[in-house]
Design an enzyme around this catalytic site. Structure first.
Site, PDB file in Angstrom:
ATOM      1  CG  MET A   1       2.998  -6.864   4.581  1.00 16.26           C
ATOM      2  SD  MET A   1       3.348  -7.350   6.253  1.00 16.26           S
ATOM      3  CE  MET A   1       4.866  -6.525   6.579  1.00 16.26           C
ATOM      4  N   PRO A   2       1.697  -5.597   1.369  1.00 11.94           N
ATOM      5  CG  PRO A   2      -0.118  -5.697  -0.076  1.00 11.94           C
ATOM      6  CD  PRO A   2       0.756  -6.528   0.782  1.00 11.94           C
ATOM      7  CB  THR A   3       2.376  -1.502   4.899  1.00 20.71           C
ATOM      8  OG1 THR A   3       2.870  -2.799   5.235  1.00 20.71           O
ATOM      9  CG2 THR A   3       2.052  -0.739   6.166  1.00 20.71           C
TER      10      THR A   3
END
Length: 65
Positions: A1-3
């Site tokens: 999950m890119p944050t």
């Protein structure tokens, strides 16, 4: 999950921020092959008096030459 944690000077409208996060999400999904629901973006508005570059606050007037 890119944050993504993005800090920017305060003063942008909600519509500017909306377009910005939509664009970041779209390009992230295209590039990484992920679902939009997995992309988190945290925007932090920073006052110019709390940001400095090269030893000078952004809120300070331009030095005279």
């Amino acid at each position: 999950m890119p944050t993504f944690h993005i800090e920017l000077f305060e003063g942008r409208s909600i519509e500017q921020k909306r377009k910005f996060v939509e664009a970041i999400t779209r390009v992230t999904c295209e590039t990484l092959g992920c679902e939009a629901s997995s992309v988190d973006i945290i925007l932090t508005d920073v006052k110019r008096e709390n940001w400095a570059t090269a030893g000078r606050l952004w809120s300070d007037p331009e030095p005279s030459v």
